[in-house]
Design a protein around this motif. Structure first.
Motif, PDB file in Angstrom:
ATOM      1  N   GLU A   1       0.819  -1.211   0.000  1.00 49.90           N
ATOM      2  CA  GLU A   1       0.000   0.000   0.000  1.00 49.90           C
ATOM      3  C   GLU A   1       0.856   1.266   0.000  1.00 49.90           C
ATOM      4  O   GLU A   1       0.720   2.147   0.855  1.00 49.90           O
ATOM      5  N   VAL A   2       1.755   1.333  -0.981  1.00 45.95           N
ATOM      6  CA  VAL A   2       2.613   2.501  -1.168  1.00 45.95           C
ATOM      7  C   VAL A   2       2.549   2.911  -2.637  1.00 45.95           C
ATOM      8  O   VAL A   2       1.949   2.229  -3.468  1.00 45.95           O
ATOM      9  N   SER A   3       3.182   4.033  -2.944  1.00 49.52           N
ATOM     10  CA  SER A   3       3.295   4.484  -4.332  1.00 49.52           C
ATOM     11  C   SER A   3       4.759   4.440  -4.736  1.00 49.52           C
ATOM     12  O   SER A   3       5.613   5.029  -4.066  1.00 49.52           O
ATOM     13  N   ILE A   4       5.049   3.699  -5.818  1.00 50.69           N
ATOM     14  CA  ILE A   4       6.438   3.549  -6.284  1.00 50.69           C
ATOM     15  C   ILE A   4       6.529   4.054  -7.718  1.00 50.69           C
ATOM     16  O   ILE A   4       5.821   3.567  -8.605  1.00 50.69           O
ATOM     17  N   ASP A   5       7.388   5.017  -7.949  1.00 53.37           N
ATOM     18  CA  ASP A   5       7.584   5.579  -9.289  1.00 53.37           C
ATOM     19  C   ASP A   5       8.920   5.137  -9.846  1.00 53.37           C
ATOM     20  O   ASP A   5       9.917   5.027  -9.119  1.00 53.37           O
TER      21      ASP A   5
ATOM     22  N   THR B   1      16.944  -3.510  -6.551  1.00 53.60           N
ATOM     23  CA  THR B   1      17.743  -2.421  -7.114  1.00 53.60           C
ATOM     24  C   THR B   1      19.230  -2.774  -7.197  1.00 53.60           C
ATOM     25  O   THR B   1      19.921  -2.369  -8.137  1.00 53.60           O
ATOM     26  N   LYS B   2      19.706  -3.564  -6.257  1.00 53.40           N
ATOM     27  CA  LYS B   2      21.115  -3.995  -6.305  1.00 53.40           C
ATOM     28  C   LYS B   2      21.358  -4.895  -7.500  1.00 53.40           C
ATOM     29  O   LYS B   2      22.397  -4.789  -8.178  1.00 53.40           O
TER      30      LYS B   2
ATOM     31  N   THR C   1      18.929   2.262  -7.732  1.00 55.56           N
ATOM     32  CA  THR C   1      18.792   2.587  -6.316  1.00 55.56           C
ATOM     33  C   THR C   1      17.397   3.176  -6.086  1.00 55.56           C
ATOM     34  O   THR C   1      16.656   3.431  -7.036  1.00 55.56           O
ATOM     35  N   PHE C   2      17.054   3.389  -4.833  1.00 53.53           N
ATOM     36  CA  PHE C   2      15.729   3.943  -4.529  1.00 53.53           C
ATOM     37  C   PHE C   2      15.845   4.908  -3.355  1.00 53.53           C
ATOM     38  O   PHE C   2      16.793   4.873  -2.576  1.00 53.53           O
TER      39      PHE C   2
ATOM     40  N   ILE D   1      12.420   4.862  -7.744  1.00 54.40           N
ATOM     41  CA  ILE D   1      13.516   3.983  -8.184  1.00 54.40           C
ATOM     42  C   ILE D   1      14.182   4.667  -9.380  1.00 54.40           C
ATOM     43  O   ILE D   1      13.509   5.049 -10.346  1.00 54.40           O
ATOM     44  N   TYR D   2      15.496   4.804  -9.322  1.00 51.63           N
ATOM     45  CA  TYR D   2      16.185   5.543 -10.377  1.00 51.63           C
ATOM     46  C   TYR D   2      17.578   4.968 -10.610  1.00 51.63           C
ATOM     47  O   TYR D   2      18.100   4.165  -9.823  1.00 51.63           O
TER      48      TYR D   2
END
Length: 314
Positions: free
Chosen positions: A256-260, A288-289, A294-295, A305-306
């Motif tokens: 229940e989160v928002s991940i872009d 991400t690793k 990374t985030f 996340i970028y």
């Protein structure tokens, strides 16, 4: 239970002096009145229309300055239709029912096996109120939060779940109910359920979900993916060459989160791995690793996340 006792409880409730056990008895009346066949209460269609008009006027007066109070409405119904009250007092007069409350804390999920062999999986921060023993002609529980129900069939005793005035009635089936603020959702996985609320009744088909918005009084139905809907029950998540975009959608649903994602190029990045009962942070660190990304948290429930080696596309 005598009529005088019932009226006494109503008076105590209006003064805010009832105990939890006495409130449970009043809730029993609530459920029974809703479940009882209209023919046993209303003398005719004209009688029913007249009563509905009287109740509407009562509710309008009661809610002009204060929120709806069901027990006060129940009290008005008692005055308006004595036959309904006599029907309820005749309902298993010798059966004494006490209620128990089962609750979960943060990050806690409980599996509850009921006395009829039905199984309820209670999500975190949720509550389930149920009788210590179901009476001979009904099975009724009250939910606050989210739970998955796998109900044993019993044609003589329909199973009903009340979630903030939304009532789901079944004989034997599997479904999920979630309360999220003013939104109450019922998602049917298997079998058939009849859901009532906001003056609407809807029989759901498998993989069909109904959403009640109690604030704006809107109702909508949609198809859903059981795998995604029931992610909160899943302890193990397995990705097999799964796109990062799909993983993000699953994690958003489960936690229940928002991940872009930084840009659309990251959508098709593939990831494989199995995560058994791990936190969101642990999963994101591993994902991400493995992808050289990374985030970071933008806010408590918003994550980005970028690629740290490239500038964000504009």
């Amino acid at each position: 239970m005598k009529e005088s006792t019932f009226k006494y409880l109503l008076e105590k409730y209006e003064k805010g002096k009832t105990t939890s056990e006495e409130n449970a008895l009043l809730e029993k009346f609530d459920a029974h009145f809703i479940e009882t066949n209209e023919a046993t209460i209303f003398q005719s269609q004209l009688h029913k229309n007249r009563v509905q008009s009287e109740i509407y006027r009562f509710v309008k007066r009661s809610t002009a300055k204060t929120p709806i109070n069901w027990y006060k409405i129940a009290a008005s119904i008692i005055v308006l239709i004595g036959v309904g009250l006599s029907t309820w007092f005749a309902f298993n007069p010798k059966e004494t029912i006490s209620y128990i409350l089962i609750a979960t804390n943060e990050n806690e999920i409980k599996n509850i096996v009921l006395q009829d062999s039905s199984v309820v999986t209670l999500n975190e921060n949720s509550q389930l109120r149920l009788p210590n023993k179901f009476p001979s002609n009904s099975r009724h529980v009250i939910l606050n939060g989210e739970a998955y129900f796998k109900i044993s069939k019993d044609k003589k005793r329909p199973f009903t779940v009340t979630a903030n005035n939304i009532i789901t009635k079944v004989l034997g089936t599997q479904f999920n109910i979630k309360m999220d603020g003013n939104i109450i959702s019922v998602a049917l996985v298997e079998g058939s359920v009849d859901v009532k609320g906001l003056q609407t009744s809807k029989v759901l088909k498998p993989n069909e979900k109904i959403n009640f918005n109690l604030k704006n009084k809107k109702i909508d139905t949609e198809l859903f993916n059981p795998k995604e809907e029931l992610l909160w029950m899943t302890k193990t998540m397995t990705f097999n060459n799964t796109s990062l975009l799909e993983i993000v959608k699953l994690l958003e649903k489960k936690f229940e989160v928002s991940i872009d994602l930084e840009n659309s190029i990251l959508n098709d990045v593939k990831v494989s791995g199995t995560f058994a009962n791990q936190s969101l942070t642990s999963i994101l660190m591993a994902v991400t690793k493995a992808t050289n990304l990374t985030f970071k948290h933008i806010t408590k429930n918003q994550i980005l996340i970028y690629n740290p080696q490239k500038k964000t596309e504009k």
